[in-house]
Design an enzyme around this catalytic site. Structure first.
Site, PDB file in Angstrom:
ATOM      1  N   LYS A 207      -5.567   4.859   3.506  1.00 29.20           N
ATOM      2  CA  LYS A 207      -6.458   5.087   2.406  1.00 29.20           C
ATOM      3  C   LYS A 207      -7.686   5.050   2.733  1.00 29.20           C
ATOM      4  CE  LYS A 207      -7.341   3.578  -2.270  1.00 29.20           C
ATOM      5  NZ  LYS A 207      -7.138   2.584  -3.530  1.00 29.20           N
ATOM      6  N   GLU A 213      -5.304  -2.176  12.295  1.00 30.35           N
ATOM      7  CA  GLU A 213      -3.946  -1.959  12.902  1.00 30.35           C
ATOM      8  C   GLU A 213      -3.810  -0.522  12.897  1.00 30.35           C
ATOM      9  OE1 GLU A 213      -4.968  -4.378  10.424  1.00 30.35           O
ATOM     10  OE2 GLU A 213      -3.777  -5.950  10.421  1.00 30.35           O
ATOM     11  N   GLY A 268      -2.959   0.910  -2.945  1.00 27.44           N
ATOM     12  CA  GLY A 268      -2.066   1.191  -1.729  1.00 27.44           C
ATOM     13  C   GLY A 268      -0.491   0.977  -1.961  1.00 27.44           C
ATOM     14  N   ARG A 269      -0.486  -0.046  -2.638  1.00 22.86           N
ATOM     15  CA  ARG A 269       1.140  -0.388  -2.991  1.00 22.86           C
ATOM     16  C   ARG A 269       1.690   0.389  -3.965  1.00 22.86           C
ATOM     17  NH1 ARG A 269      -2.391  -4.073  -3.937  1.00 22.86           N
ATOM     18  NH2 ARG A 269      -2.757  -4.863  -6.110  1.00 22.86           N
ATOM     19  N   GLU A 354       1.618  -8.927  -3.914  1.00 26.28           N
ATOM     20  CA  GLU A 354       0.181  -8.678  -3.843  1.00 26.28           C
ATOM     21  C   GLU A 354      -0.496  -8.470  -5.272  1.00 26.28           C
ATOM     22  OE1 GLU A 354      -0.898  -6.621  -0.046  1.00 26.28           O
ATOM     23  OE2 GLU A 354      -2.001  -5.032  -1.472  1.00 26.28           O
ATOM     24  N   HIS A 385      26.598 -14.021   3.437  1.00 25.53           N
ATOM     25  CA  HIS A 385      27.237 -15.079   4.505  1.00 25.53           C
ATOM     26  C   HIS A 385      26.058 -15.793   5.043  1.00 25.53           C
ATOM     27  CE1 HIS A 385      31.272 -13.318   4.474  1.00 25.53           C
ATOM     28  NE2 HIS A 385      30.692 -12.261   3.930  1.00 25.53           N
ATOM     29  N   LYS A 505      -8.652  -8.562   6.476  1.00 23.86           N
ATOM     30  CA  LYS A 505      -9.191  -7.739   7.332  1.00 23.86           C
ATOM     31  C   LYS A 505     -10.540  -8.075   8.243  1.00 23.86           C
ATOM     32  CE  LYS A 505      -7.038  -3.997   4.772  1.00 23.86           C
ATOM     33  NZ  LYS A 505      -6.982  -2.614   3.949  1.00 23.86           N
TER      34      LYS A 505
END
Ligand code: G6Q
Length: 549
Positions: A207, A213, A268-269, A354, A385, A505
């Site tokens: 965005k 990263e 973003g999410r 978030e 399990h 960040k």
């Protein structure tokens, strides 16, 4: 809402109600009402929600609806759909609902109809996705694209990877789609090691187009591609971008015609159904992508218009508040009984934690109740399990959301029945448990009886749909998006900012120059951090070649 939430009459009433009825066992609640399983259930947008295995009764539901009323949920829903700047700390509208609005709708932000813009980008995505899928889009050497790699992180990765995995059944199988997010070089190296750059397309999703990263990985990917293709001019055929930052995209070397935009009113999410979903569209095709958007929209309309008591996302959110704040559960498990939904818990983790992992209200006061529960999960039956032991017999209470489908997408003997039998049996066992008498009656040795008693009374929701389709997935995501919104409204927080992520960040940027062993930079941290960095400096290998620019 101003002032403390605990002083609201509805909050007080819920608290008193829990004091008097909180111990009632689900066994008693079901015994008292033979219709309970059918009564505490809702249908919307192709999803069926059974919420009867929660520790609730009619009074609880009435009081929760009253709480929603006192917190102004209905007004807040309308404000979001109107495009009001409900993300107050960032002064932005929150309009992911516009991403799936039909072209006939009008939603104005600063006098501009954003639906028109959304559909213009969608059309460009469609034509690009079609050209890649059909082999019309050729790489630098004239070969067709066989591999698509999405580079992004957080909201620019978790949604796309979840949707790709969820809808893999509908994907074009001669395309390899991979996702690179981690700044750990291993992620990119492993994603590209068996690929031919001539046939590989990178979608750089960011965005802001400033995320360390993503930009580091994008530069490394460019070096890998140019290294194989032999020319910088290859970048134009092998890199496209999804971003709101046209200038930074151009600086990277991606032409504006190969950039797909979105807007600051998409968090973003909340962006996997915007151009951030380009990899999804390439994988499953534009028609399936549109079906997914339609599924989102059907749930949006339900959320916007259904009365709170019959409103599936609102109810799911209110039940989450009930379990979190009154029943006292600190975590929630999401347990999809569908292998295709294997990344769904990770996606929801970001969406929930978030959005609502906040300790301050929109008015700037410290909240005086717990906010977002910790969300985690794994697909069934694998979880059975491993951690289900704790769900059944641990000392902590973990409300669960079970998700299943009546028809499997890959029929294999009776395996789908087997899968679903496990889902139904687990939620039943969690709710009803097994008493000491029942255990003893099975012939269990007396000394083992206490170990094999299941208290039960452990709450869960079950979400069922006929089949996992693009539309069902859209509805399911919208269900959780709006449930998260509902919870945020009750707690009075801004569910759409992420100051905790912003901190991350900048922190690493400060430490990075200190890691070079030859660095003269004095270490001014605490004694723990200093010692760790010094040890790292002694043992690190010098960088082979810095790619970062
Ligand atoms: C999501 C968050 C965060 C964000 C990433 C990537 O809501 O804001 O997860 O998506 O930090 O940001 P960019 O898309 O700007 O690279």
């Amino acid at each position: 809402m101003t002032g403390s939430i605990v002083s609201l009459p509805a909050w007080q009433s819920l608290s008193d109600h829990y004091q008097t009825t909180g111990d009632t066992h689900l066994r008693e609640l079901f015994a008292a009402d033979a219709q309970r399983g059918g009564r505490y259930a809702l249908e919307a947008a192709g999803l069926y929600l059974d919420y009867s295995k929660n520790r609730i009764d009619d009074t609880t539901l009435k009081l929760l609806a009253g709480l929603a009323h006192e917190c102004g949920l209905a007004e807040r829903i309308q404000a979001m759909f109107r495009g009001d700047a409900i993300n107050t700390t960032e002064k932005r509208s929150v309009l992911h609902i516009a991403l799936r609005a039909p072209a006939t709708e009008r939603i104005l932000v600063d006098g501009i109809d954003v639906v028109v813009e959304v559909h213009a980008v969608l059309e460009r995505m469609v034509s690009f996705a079609d050209s890649v899928r059909s082999g019309q889009w050729l790489g630098h050497t004239g070969k067709r694209i066989r591999n698509v790699i999405n580079i992004g992180i957080g909201g620019s990765d978790l949604g796309p990877v979840m949707a790709y995995e969820a809808l893999r059944h509908y994907s074009q199988r001669d395309l390899t789609v991979r996702f690179v997010s981690n700044v750990d070089g291993t992620d990119l190296v492993e994603a590209t090691r068996d690929l031919d750059a001539c046939e590989t397309l990178f979608i750089v999703c960011s965005k802001t187009f400033t995320t360390q990263e993503t930009l580091t990985n994008a530069h490394a990917a460019r070096a890998w591609a140019v290294g194989q293709l032999g020319s910088d001019s290859a970048v134009g055929r092998h890199f496209v971008a999804v971003s709101t930052n046209a200038q930074a995209v151009a600086q990277f070397g991606i032409a504006t015609e190969n950039m797909f935009g979105f807007w600051d009113w998409v968090g973003g999410r909340y962006s996997m159904d915007s151009a951030i979903g380009l990899s999804t569209m390439i994988a499953i095709g534009p028609q399936h992508f549109r079906e997914m958007l339609a599924g989102f929209h059907t749930m949006d309309e339900h959320f916007r218009h259904a009365p709170i008591e019959q409103n599936m996302p609102a109810l799911l959110g209110l039940l989450a508040v009930w379990n979190n704040n009154f029943v006292g559960a600190a975590t929630t498990a999401v347990l999809p009984y569908d292998q295709y939904l294997k990344r769904f818990p990770a996606y929801l983790q970001q969406l929930t934690m978030e959005s609502n992992g906040k300790h301050v209200t929109q008015g700037g006061q410290r909240v005086d109740v717990e906010t977002a529960p910790i969300l985690w999960g794994e697909p069934g039956t694998n979880g059975q399990h491993s951690f289900y032991q704790l769900l059944h017999l641990g000392t902590r209470l973990v409300p669960c959301d079970f998700i299943g489908f009546c028809q499997g997408l890959n029929p294999l003997g009776d395996q789908h029945d087997l899968l679903m039998a496990n889902l139904f049996a687990q939620s039943e066992a969690l709710a009803f448990g097994k008493t000491a008498q029942e255990v003893a009656a099975e012939g269990t040795a007396p000394e083992l009886v206490p170990h094999r008693v299941f208290d039960g009374n452990r709450p869960s929701n079950t979400i069922l749909a006929e089949r996992l389709t693009p539309a069902t997935l859209g509805a399911l995501i919208a269900l959780y998006e709006h449930s998260v919104f509902t919870q945020g409204v009750i707690w009075g927080i801004d569910s759409f900012d992420q100051w905790g992520v912003e901190l991350g960040k900048v922190l690493a940027q400060r430490v990075l120059p200190e890691l070079d062993g030859a660095s003269e930079v004095p270490l001014g941290h605490d004694s723990s951090t200093n010692t760790l960095i010094e040890r790292y400096r002694r043992q690190r290998r010098p960088n082979p070649k810095a790619i970062r620019t």
